[in-house]
Design a protein around this motif. Structure first.
Motif, short mmCIF file in Angstrom:
data_model
loop_
_atom_site.label_atom_id
_atom_site.label_comp_id
_atom_site.label_asym_id
_atom_site.label_seq_id
_atom_site.Cartn_x
_atom_site.Cartn_y
_atom_site.Cartn_z
N ASP A 28 39.55 27.49 -5.69
CA ASP A 28 40.92 27.26 -6.49
C ASP A 28 41.18 28.56 -7.47
N GLY B 127 46.09 23.14 -6.32
CA GLY B 127 44.70 23.33 -5.45
C GLY B 127 43.59 22.29 -5.63
N ASN C 70 35.13 23.92 -3.44
CA ASN C 70 36.54 23.90 -3.49
C ASN C 70 37.01 24.42 -4.95
N VAL D 297 48.59 26.44 -10.22
CA VAL D 297 47.61 26.53 -9.13
C VAL D 297 46.59 25.71 -9.08
N PHE E 276 46.77 28.59 1.03
CA PHE E 276 45.68 27.42 0.97
C PHE E 276 45.45 26.96 2.68
N THR F 32 42.06 27.19 4.65
CA THR F 32 41.54 26.13 5.19
C THR F 32 41.09 26.15 6.72
N THR G 117 51.19 29.92 -2.30
CA THR G 117 50.22 29.32 -2.37
C THR G 117 49.85 28.26 -1.48
N THR H 274 42.17 31.71 -5.75
CA THR H 274 43.58 31.60 -5.30
C THR H 274 44.33 32.00 -6.48
N CYS H 275 43.88 31.68 -7.84
CA CYS H 275 44.43 31.98 -9.04
C CYS H 275 44.66 33.60 -9.12
N ASN I 82 43.44 22.10 -1.73
CA ASN I 82 42.86 23.08 -1.54
C ASN I 82 41.17 22.49 -1.41
#
Length: 480
Positions: free
Chosen positions: A434, A341, A430, A337, A118, A122, A114, A437-438, A345
């Protein structure tokens, strides 16, 4: 140690309640269309600012600014409430999120992958921001007279600390400072990178202990989450009035000419955020093979709430519920996460800060070479990771980024008036990051149990939790 003596992993025995059970504080805001009230408040604020501003000559300049400050008072209170509560909320959520893992091996994989994900995304967001800013050149559309007027006005400016490029010999000591020698001081001052590291260390220590010993601490943190979300709910009652007051004040101070002159800058940031959203949709298509449009529909409510609150931390309960119930992400993934995040994140914020830095450099006629652009990129990565997930904080972090390349921080007065709409927009990006990302981690990190098995076990534990009326359940080893 556990495997040597055939003892069960403590992480498999203790199960704190998910943060999503606090989403009842947020569902009312979604149903009441808070986002629409926010937009109405914003438009009314601009109109009020134009009417009361010095350009109409209805009031004197001093009287206009005084009225603007009083109109902005609810906004100041709104921002202060969220900034006050975000650190304890994130601290408690990261620790309990770690305790929600299935086992230590899976937790290690999730954590490393993770954080790496990130950092990569980024850096990509910053590249998009720099490329757009250098291509569109929004700073060239601002007149020198406007810059001088803004520099000479009494618009609030943000002071940054001097920051120079570190030498290689200084890097070890800088890395050491990430470890909080005074955790309470880090919590009090909102040093988010240190808060995250401290939370992770405490979380891993707790899940390495006997569940009987760690349970009281986890229950205390659960109460802290409850208190934090209650304060968030109270602060949201002020949100429409807060936005109205802040927009009124900034429009009074800057005037219509300044707002129109900033239109290219605003459109550049919004275009960059749109490109970041498109990247996320490509990731969803490649990783899952599902329709990205359907994905956006499934997360619509949490994005609208994130847009309204300008705080990814405030919407964490709804984000976790959306990830699990609308997208099908395993609870062990989402509950780790999302809190992490919400703190580190910040792709939308990183993109905005990179565009703002180049924009102000162009406004002041400062040429940025390759070295300065690389320094901006490195600084923005570090700053975005340590940025608290509360409204308006990005503008403060921007001052440090500007100082790193010698751009006058007084130029922030030029962009602070339009920051409200950009702050809300980048927060929505943002939160999207997140949730994406999950989905990615759900595919990349396998567990000992399938998604269906996890959901079934969670349902059984919730039923048991209702019978026992306990926040943290400890499972007997023979029940594993």
């Amino acid at each position: 140690m556990s495997s040597r003596y055939n003892l069960p992993d403590p992480l498999t025995l203790i199960h704190p309640r998910s943060l999503k059970h606090l989403n009842h504080n947020l569902h009312e805001l979604v149903k009441s269309r808070l986002w629409l009230k926010i937009l109405i408040g914003m438009m009314l604020g601009i109109i009020t600012g134009l009417v009361l501003g010095p350009s109409t000559s209805i009031l004197s300049k001093e009287m206009s600014y005084t009225i603007g400050e009083w109109l902005a008072l609810p906004g100041y209170i709104f921002l202060a409430l969220l900034q006050m509560i975000v650190v304890p909320l994130v601290f408690a959520s990261i620790i309990r999120g770690i305790a929600s893992g299935e086992d230590m091996e899976q937790l290690k994989k999730i954590g490393l992958r993770t954080v790496a994900y990130f950092l990569v995304t980024t850096a990509l967001a910053i590249l998009i921001g720099l490329t757009l800013a250098l291509t569109i050149n929004p700073g060239t559309y601002i007149s020198s007279e406007l810059v001088q007027d803004t520099m000479m006005s009494d618009v609030t400016t943000v002071k940054g600390n001097e920051m120079n490029a570190p030498d290689v010999s200084e890097l070890p000591s800088m890395i050491t400072t990430i470890v909080p020698t005074n955790p309470l001081g880090s919590l009090a001052t909102g040093e988010m990178l240190q808060v995250v590291l401290f939370s992770v260390i405490i979380g891993v220590a707790l899940v390495s202990m006997s569940p009987v010993q760690s349970k009281p601490m986890l229950e205390l943190l659960g109460s802290l989450q409850e208190v934090s979300m209650t304060v968030v709910k109270w602060s949201m009652l002020l949100a429409p009035i807060a936005v109205f007051g802040l927009m009124s004040k900034f429009t009074i101070n800057l005037g219509i000419d300044a707002l129109l002159g900033m239109l290219v800058y605003v459109c550049t940031v919004l275009l960059g955020l749109l490109m970041m959203l498109i990247f996320y949709m490509i990731v969803i298509l490649v990783v899952t093979g599902k329709n990205p449009i359907n994905f956006m529909r499934s997360i619509r409510d949490v994005l609208l709430l994130a847009f309204s609150t300008s705080s990814s931390a405030a919407v964490m309960p709804l984000s976790i519920q959306t990830a699990e119930e609308n997208i099908g992400v395993r609870p062990s993934i989402s509950q780790f996460v999302i809190p992490l995040g919400a703190t580190i994140n910040m792709n939308g914020t990183a993109l905005y800060q990179s565009i703002a830095a180049v924009f102000l450099a162009q406004v002041f006629g400062i040429d940025l070479g390759f070295g300065e652009l690389v320094l901006i990129m490195i600084t923005v990565v570090g700053a975005s990771i340590g940025t608290p997930s509360t409204p308006g904080v990005g503008i403060v972090i921007l001052a440090l980024i500007l100082n790193s390349v010698g751009i006058p921080t007084a130029g922030i007065a030029l962009i602070i008036g339009v920051d409200r709409i950009l702050d809300m927009s980048r927060t929505a990006v943002n939160v999207t990051g997140d949730l994406v990302t999950c989905v990615v981690m759900d595919k990349w990190v396998s567990g000992k149990k399938t998604a269906n098995e996890e959901f079934i076990e969670v349902a059984k534990r919730e039923a048991k939790r209702r019978v026992l009326n306990e926040d943290v359940i400890v499972t007997a080893p023979e029940e594993q």
